[in-house]
Design a protein around this motif. Sequence first.
Motif, PDB file in Angstrom:
ATOM      1  N   GLY B  76       0.844  -1.183   0.000  1.00 21.36           N
ATOM      2  CA  GLY B  76       0.000   0.000   0.000  1.00 21.36           C
ATOM      3  C   GLY B  76       0.880   1.233   0.000  1.00 21.36           C
ATOM      4  O   GLY B  76       1.674   1.426  -0.915  1.00 21.36           O
ATOM      5  N   VAL B  77       0.781   2.015   1.083  1.00 20.69           N
ATOM      6  CA  VAL B  77       1.577   3.239   1.108  1.00 20.69           C
ATOM      7  C   VAL B  77       2.794   3.135   2.014  1.00 20.69           C
ATOM      8  O   VAL B  77       3.685   3.971   1.947  1.00 20.69           O
ATOM      9  CB  VAL B  77       0.720   4.448   1.541  1.00 20.69           C
ATOM     10  N   GLU B  78       2.832   2.119   2.885  1.00 25.25           N
ATOM     11  CA  GLU B  78       3.920   2.035   3.864  1.00 25.25           C
ATOM     12  C   GLU B  78       4.943   0.981   3.464  1.00 25.25           C
ATOM     13  O   GLU B  78       4.568  -0.111   3.042  1.00 25.25           O
ATOM     14  CB  GLU B  78       3.350   1.642   5.237  1.00 25.25           C
ATOM     15  N   PRO B  79       6.227   1.240   3.636  1.00 26.83           N
ATOM     16  CA  PRO B  79       7.253   0.239   3.319  1.00 26.83           C
ATOM     17  C   PRO B  79       7.495  -0.688   4.508  1.00 26.83           C
ATOM     18  O   PRO B  79       8.585  -0.712   5.078  1.00 26.83           O
ATOM     19  CB  PRO B  79       8.477   1.108   3.032  1.00 26.83           C
ATOM     20  N   THR B  80       6.478  -1.456   4.912  1.00 25.52           N
ATOM     21  CA  THR B  80       6.589  -2.264   6.131  1.00 25.52           C
ATOM     22  C   THR B  80       6.957  -3.710   5.859  1.00 25.52           C
ATOM     23  O   THR B  80       7.312  -4.451   6.769  1.00 25.52           O
ATOM     24  CB  THR B  80       5.251  -2.289   6.875  1.00 25.52           C
ATOM     25  N   GLY B  81       6.808  -4.171   4.619  1.00 23.70           N
ATOM     26  CA  GLY B  81       6.973  -5.588   4.360  1.00 23.70           C
ATOM     27  C   GLY B  81       5.756  -6.358   4.854  1.00 23.70           C
ATOM     28  O   GLY B  81       4.768  -5.775   5.301  1.00 23.70           O
ATOM     29  N   MET B  82       5.847  -7.699   4.755  1.00 23.41           N
ATOM     30  CA  MET B  82       4.703  -8.545   5.113  1.00 23.41           C
ATOM     31  C   MET B  82       4.576  -8.756   6.615  1.00 23.41           C
ATOM     32  O   MET B  82       3.562  -9.240   7.095  1.00 23.41           O
ATOM     33  CB  MET B  82       4.849  -9.926   4.460  1.00 23.41           C
ATOM     34  N   ARG B  83       5.655  -8.433   7.339  1.00 21.76           N
ATOM     35  CA  ARG B  83       5.723  -8.855   8.742  1.00 21.76           C
ATOM     36  C   ARG B  83       4.496  -8.484   9.572  1.00 21.76           C
ATOM     37  O   ARG B  83       3.881  -9.359  10.185  1.00 21.76           O
ATOM     38  CB  ARG B  83       6.985  -8.305   9.392  1.00 21.76           C
ATOM     39  N   PRO B  84       4.072  -7.206   9.635  1.00 17.57           N
ATOM     40  CA  PRO B  84       2.929  -6.882  10.504  1.00 17.57           C
ATOM     41  C   PRO B  84       1.651  -7.614  10.099  1.00 17.57           C
ATOM     42  O   PRO B  84       0.859  -7.989  10.954  1.00 17.57           O
ATOM     43  CB  PRO B  84       2.771  -5.369  10.335  1.00 17.57           C
ATOM     44  N   TYR B  85       1.510  -7.838   8.800  1.00 15.89           N
ATOM     45  CA  TYR B  85       0.290  -8.508   8.328  1.00 15.89           C
ATOM     46  C   TYR B  85       0.307  -9.997   8.647  1.00 15.89           C
ATOM     47  O   TYR B  85      -0.728 -10.607   8.905  1.00 15.89           O
ATOM     48  CB  TYR B  85       0.112  -8.257   6.827  1.00 15.89           C
TER      49      TYR B  85
END
Lengths: 371, 293
Positions: B76-85
């Motif tokens: 989406g808009v954040e460069p978080t990777g899959m980890r939090p999901y």
Amino acid sequence: MSFLKIDNVTKRYGAVEVLHRVDIDVQQGEFLVLVGPSGCGKSTLLNMIAGLEEISSGTIAIKDKPMNGVHPSKRNIAMVFQSYALYPNMTVGKNITFGLEMHGVPKEDRDRAMDKVADMLQIKPLLDRKPGQLSGGQRQRVAMGRALVRDPDVFLFDEPLSNLDAKLRVDMRTEIKKLHQRLGTTIVYVTHDQIEAMTLSTRIAVMNGGYIQQLGTPKEIYDTPNNIFVAAFMGSPSMNLLDAVIRIKGPDAAAEITDYNGHPITLPLPLPAASLAGRDGTKVVLGIRPEAITDPDGADKSAKIVVQMQNKIDVTEPAGSDTFITTTMVGKDVIGRMRADAHVNAGDIADLSINMDKAVIFDPKSEDRIV
Amino acid sequence: MSVATQDTALRTGRVARTLIYLFLLLMALFYLLPFGIMVINSLKPLSEITGGNMMSLPQEWTLDAWRAAWSTAQIGVEPTGMRPYFWNSIKMVVPAVAISTVLGALNGYVLTKWRFRGDTILFGLMLFSCFIPFQIVLIPMARVLGLMGLAGTTSGLILVHVVYGIGFSTLYFRNYYAVFPTELVRAAMMDGAGFFRIFWRILMPSSGPITVVCIIWQFTNIWNDFLFGASFADFDSQPITVALNNLVNSSTGVKEYNVHFAGAIYAALPTLLVYIVAGRYFVRGLMSGSVKG
């Protein structure tokens, strides 16, 4: 005062009434057997005593306390089920003490009670095994142990021997009888096997179609059955029931039947003619037990009325201890019981002795015993 | 069971047998091909994939794509990777599976051992829930979640999945307990055990196989669900399936296929693990409901 009082008990499923106004008083220490064909209501009655089925009307009381609506675990009863119903995930020891645990008995007392029961039933070496590792006879013992450990007022047995093979069944029968004699507990026992009923009980209730047909000691049930159903159900081979005609001459009464050729045979009855008043020449059903039809040498020497006759033997069945014969009277198969060594062959015309002391007479319409 | 299979197996010659195994091997390879391609490409730098050959083994082995997919990729808009999901999914799946399995077991217990008037109709209605298409309930469910204040939360998703899961878990346990001897329950009743004690001490210890079946089924379905996750979750509660979609479908920048492959494997890994660990109980449990022994 009776120990277990079944008073006017009826069971209905919706509009269908399966038990009709049953009354039984059981005294302390009695061994009552409920016997009858499948669907006669005997298991329903037992489940009602256990509290597993509701009572539609009437009361069941143990030690004068009405049990209607009381939870099964609060009735101080124990039950042995047909399939043994051992908890498969628990060891034998756990199985036996589960009930005590549920009743909050402390561990030391539980173990003491378990040891006592295990000694009595000789299942000490099995205590750590799971039910799946036991033979049928061992499971049976464990199931009895589970019932015994609670020290209940009344034991209920629901066809406990019907899953065992023939030999083991006889052994366990003796065991149960010994146990009853030793402990003197009150037992209600359901079976469809009339031999179990005869051998174990102090009293038998023969049931059919939701009615108690007869309640009495084994001897009463066997010798003076109330009706044709009881006569035919109890005893193996079952009682011979022959169409006969009553002949009254002065003070003596007799029943007339025919032999294999159709020739009339007169069998004197052990009853006074007065008791059959008005029945001269009428049709009745004559009941003679197989053991009353023997070879002449095997006849009971103390019998008062023995009739000798000759009849054709159709079939012989040597059973080892006795030889059963089938012959024809009044156009029907009649079974007799001869000594094992009696010389009879199929097709022979043989001498038969008929002991009339215990012959019974039924009314062909009502099917009830006359007198 | 193995004895029965041996008895019924056809007697075949050596040639026929070789052909059969060859065919089976080929089919197995065919089935494994997509997964193999995913693994291979996830271990390549992007230049090798865009360079043309998707089928060849990597010339330069690298775990960069795996690292990126896990913690730095643009979702989406954040460069978080899959980890939090991934953790969102775990937080949703574990309670949802546990609750629906326990409720299913309780339902099965009541429907078979504490029969009441109308119990078969009730069971029929519960079965009906297995066949209701997800799309039909989207709007009513959104309204209900809104009223309950659970809209856009993990708890809301758990509720939705429990409600949908009860139908199947009840079916499994009811059929399993239908052949469980009622005399055992009666014996425990006479021994003084109550409703829940009978359930925990007598029935549950014998329910291993069917519990495994139920857990595998529920876990796979809930983990793989996309529609409810996309419809009812906020950014901070979206499950991994939604995140994977957002990763792959981002319309900006270069398409990093190696990262997409790695992300897809992350999303598939837990269900794969559940099958490998508990799979052999699956068939056994399914069988034991129908044929006792």
